[in-house]
Design a protein around this motif. Structure first.
Motif, short mmCIF file in Angstrom:
data_model
loop_
_atom_site.label_atom_id
_atom_site.label_comp_id
_atom_site.label_asym_id
_atom_site.label_seq_id
_atom_site.Cartn_x
_atom_site.Cartn_y
_atom_site.Cartn_z
N HIS A 226 -0.55 13.26 38.13
CA HIS A 226 -1.05 11.88 38.25
C HIS A 226 -1.38 11.26 36.89
O HIS A 226 -1.24 10.05 36.72
CB HIS A 226 -2.29 11.85 39.16
N SER A 227 -1.83 12.07 35.96
CA SER A 227 -2.23 11.52 34.66
C SER A 227 -1.08 11.47 33.65
O SER A 227 -1.14 10.71 32.68
CB SER A 227 -3.39 12.33 34.08
N THR A 228 -0.02 12.28 33.87
CA THR A 228 1.09 12.31 32.91
C THR A 228 2.42 11.87 33.50
O THR A 228 3.35 11.57 32.76
CB THR A 228 1.26 13.72 32.32
N PHE A 229 2.55 11.89 34.84
CA PHE A 229 3.69 11.34 35.58
C PHE A 229 4.97 12.17 35.54
O PHE A 229 5.69 12.23 36.53
CB PHE A 229 4.03 9.91 35.10
N ASN A 230 5.32 12.78 34.43
CA ASN A 230 6.63 13.41 34.30
C ASN A 230 6.63 14.92 34.41
O ASN A 230 7.63 15.58 34.10
CB ASN A 230 7.26 13.00 32.95
N TYR A 231 5.53 15.50 34.87
CA TYR A 231 5.43 16.95 35.01
C TYR A 231 4.83 17.30 36.37
O TYR A 231 4.23 16.47 37.04
CB TYR A 231 4.53 17.53 33.91
N ASN A 232 4.99 18.57 36.74
CA ASN A 232 4.31 19.15 37.90
C ASN A 232 4.62 18.41 39.20
O ASN A 232 3.76 17.76 39.79
CB ASN A 232 2.80 19.19 37.66
N PHE A 233 5.85 18.56 39.67
CA PHE A 233 6.29 17.89 40.89
C PHE A 233 6.07 18.73 42.15
O PHE A 233 6.22 18.23 43.26
CB PHE A 233 7.78 17.54 40.79
N GLY A 234 5.74 20.01 41.99
CA GLY A 234 5.57 20.89 43.15
C GLY A 234 4.31 20.59 43.94
O GLY A 234 3.37 19.99 43.43
N LEU A 235 4.29 21.06 45.17
CA LEU A 235 3.15 20.81 46.05
C LEU A 235 2.28 22.04 46.25
O LEU A 235 1.08 22.00 46.02
CB LEU A 235 3.64 20.30 47.41
N PHE A 237 3.40 25.54 45.34
CA PHE A 237 3.68 26.63 44.42
C PHE A 237 4.23 26.10 43.09
O PHE A 237 4.71 24.97 43.01
CB PHE A 237 4.69 27.60 45.05
N THR A 238 4.16 26.94 42.07
CA THR A 238 4.65 26.54 40.74
C THR A 238 6.11 26.93 40.52
O THR A 238 6.66 26.64 39.46
CB THR A 238 3.80 27.21 39.64
N TRP A 239 6.73 27.56 41.50
CA TRP A 239 8.08 28.10 41.33
C TRP A 239 9.07 27.07 40.80
O TRP A 239 9.71 27.28 39.78
CB TRP A 239 8.60 28.67 42.65
N TRP A 240 9.23 25.98 41.52
CA TRP A 240 10.27 25.02 41.18
C TRP A 240 10.01 24.36 39.82
O TRP A 240 10.95 24.13 39.05
CB TRP A 240 10.40 23.95 42.28
N ASP A 241 8.76 24.07 39.53
CA ASP A 241 8.46 23.48 38.22
C ASP A 241 8.80 24.46 37.10
O ASP A 241 9.32 24.06 36.05
CB ASP A 241 6.98 23.08 38.14
N ARG A 242 8.55 25.74 37.31
CA ARG A 242 8.88 26.74 36.29
C ARG A 242 10.39 26.89 36.15
O ARG A 242 10.93 26.93 35.04
CB ARG A 242 8.23 28.08 36.64
N TRP A 243 11.09 26.98 37.29
CA TRP A 243 12.54 27.15 37.26
C TRP A 243 13.25 25.96 36.63
O TRP A 243 14.24 26.12 35.93
CB TRP A 243 13.06 27.38 38.68
N MET A 244 12.75 24.76 36.91
CA MET A 244 13.41 23.54 36.45
C MET A 244 12.86 23.00 35.13
O MET A 244 13.31 21.97 34.64
CB MET A 244 13.28 22.44 37.53
N GLY A 245 11.89 23.70 34.55
CA GLY A 245 11.34 23.27 33.27
C GLY A 245 10.50 22.01 33.34
O GLY A 245 10.40 21.28 32.34
N THR A 246 9.89 21.75 34.50
CA THR A 246 9.09 20.53 34.65
C THR A 246 7.58 20.80 34.73
O THR A 246 6.81 19.90 35.04
CB THR A 246 9.52 19.74 35.91
#
Length: 275
Positions: A226-235, A237-246
């Motif tokens: 919410h504060s940076t907008f372009n990171y942390n899209f997962g709900l 788990f952190t899996w997809w953000d880690r795999w996709m570099g987000t």
């Protein structure tokens, strides 16, 4: 109008009220409960507050109003799912079931939803869709428990579409889904959603560094979105953000900065050490 049509309309009206009440109840109870915890345990919450900025009364009013609108569209989707079941297109049952199968089906629904949410969420952040769909949610730059369902109409529809789509696929694959697994999922979804928007860190210090639980999202994880907008899209788990570099490059550091003050305060009182 035939004699049966008034009865049909009465049944439809009855289902609508039941469904709307259930969806509103889930949102109101979980969001209000989290708000109450933060209010009652203010000292704890202030130590673990993620942002210095506080939400305004206008933020709360916008979030609650748009969340009620979201409940309406969630209810319509639930109603459509029930009618698709009556038509034999979607299949799920509340008959006897094995606890093991129930656990597997609920877990599968959660894992698949996490993937659905990640990619849907990234899609809503594209230039073509963001303003019409996801901008409303990001008006809550400092989230509150009531932000959980603060969506535009289009995002509410996209969010709600998961359950009927998931059940349609499982029905086509011939997998008889357990209704109780769906109920577990929808309660898990709203509880985790409210936790992610709490504005204060819920998880204990050391969470992100523990190999057994570090892959489970924290409040800080989504608050950074919410504060940076372009990171942390997962709900969940952190899996997809880690795999996709987000995943936010400073996520763990931010979490530690928020979580450690509570340990320091506790150790100061107890005389314990701090590592």
């Amino acid at each position: 109008m035939s004699a049966s049509e008034p009865a049909i309309m009465e049944v439809i009206a009855d289902h609508i009220m039941r469904v709307m009440y259930f969806d509103l109840f889930r949102y109101a109870v979980t969001a209000a409960a989290m708000f109450a915890v933060i209010f009652i345990f203010k000292g704890w919450a202030d130590l673990r507050r993620i942002q210095q900025r506080r939400a305004s009364k206008g933020d709360y009013a916008r979030e609650i109003t748009s969340s009620v609108r979201t409940v309406f569209f969630f209810g319509i989707t639930t109603l459509a799912t029930l009618f698709l079941r009556e038509a034999g297109i979607i299949r799920f049952h509340f008959d006897s079931f094995s606890p093991a199968v129930l656990a597997v089906q609920a877990a599968a629904m959660i894992v698949v939803h996490d993937a659905y949410f990640y990619w849907m969420h990234r899609g809503l952040h594209t230039r073509a869709l963001y303003q019409a769909t996801h901008l409303h949610h990001h008006k809550s730059r400092t989230p509150t428990p009531f932000t959980a369902y603060s969506f535009s109409v289009w995002e509410a529809i996209t969010e709600a579409a998961f359950v009927p789509l998931f059940l349609l696929v499982t029905s086509l694959l011939g997998i008889p889904y357990i209704g109780m697994a769906i109920l577990i999922f929808i309660w898990f979804q709203i509880i985790r959603n409210v936790m992610g928007h709490a504005g204060v860190e819920i998880m204990p210090a050391g969470w992100v560094d523990n190999k057994w639980v570090g892959w489970i999202n924290t409040t800080t994880h989504h608050d950074l979105h919410h504060s940076t907008f372009n990171y942390n899209f997962g709900l969940y788990f952190t899996w997809w953000d880690r795999w996709m570099g987000t995943e936010h490059p400073q996520y763990k550091e931010r979490f530690r900065a928020v979580a450690q003050p509570l340990r320091r305060a506790r150790d100061k009182v107890t005389g314990g050490g701090f590592a």
